[in-house]
Design an enzyme around this catalytic site. Sequence first.
Site, PDB file in Angstrom:
ATOM      1  CG  HIS A  60      -1.974  -1.008   1.215  1.00 41.16           C
ATOM      2  ND1 HIS A  60      -3.178  -0.845   1.866  1.00 41.16           N
ATOM      3  CD2 HIS A  60      -2.044  -2.232   0.633  1.00 41.16           C
ATOM      4  CE1 HIS A  60      -3.937  -1.902   1.694  1.00 41.16           C
ATOM      5  NE2 HIS A  60      -3.260  -2.775   0.950  1.00 41.16           N
ATOM      6  CD  GLU A  62      -2.351   4.292   2.768  1.00 39.53           C
ATOM      7  OE1 GLU A  62      -1.940   3.576   1.824  1.00 39.53           O
ATOM      8  OE2 GLU A  62      -3.550   4.355   3.087  1.00 39.53           O
ATOM      9  CB  CYS A  90      -6.970  -0.220   4.630  1.00 34.79           C
ATOM     10  SG  CYS A  90      -5.247  -0.763   4.723  1.00 34.79           S
ATOM     11  CB  CYS A  93      -2.564   1.955   5.837  1.00 32.23           C
ATOM     12  SG  CYS A  93      -2.046   1.008   4.384  1.00 32.23           S
TER      13      CYS A  93
END
Length: 144
Positions: A60, A62, A90, A93
Amino acid sequence: MCVPFYLGDNMNKYMEIALKEAQKSLKTNDVPVGAVIVENDKIIAKAHNTREKNCSIIGHAEINAIEKACKEKKTWHLDTCTLYVTLEPCQMCMEAAKQARIKCIIYAAEQQKHPNLKEPQMTQIKNVENSSNLLKQFFQSKRK
């Protein structure tokens, strides 16, 4: 409301940079999400989604940006940093941001909730002394 650690009108500037990062994800068929980490009005990391590209569940934007920022600062403590991300983080993260001690997250689009995601089943094996002892020894040595 989350207030960045600097004064000025740079929030849109950093979000624009995050959007440019998100566009990079499209080239590898990844969900277009970008992230930028700022400390004292200076970008220390920027990244985009790489799940498909790297076949990595943790790819991801992040997470990628947090890892880059930690390497840049030579610490995992990012408590003076602000995370700009194009999509609401999410759960994974958000936890990574908490663990990194990031104080402020600014996001653009709201995350769609995924009702079909189910929690994995978990079972604890009790009385595994070696695991507990190893952890106890480690933390005792840190407290000396």
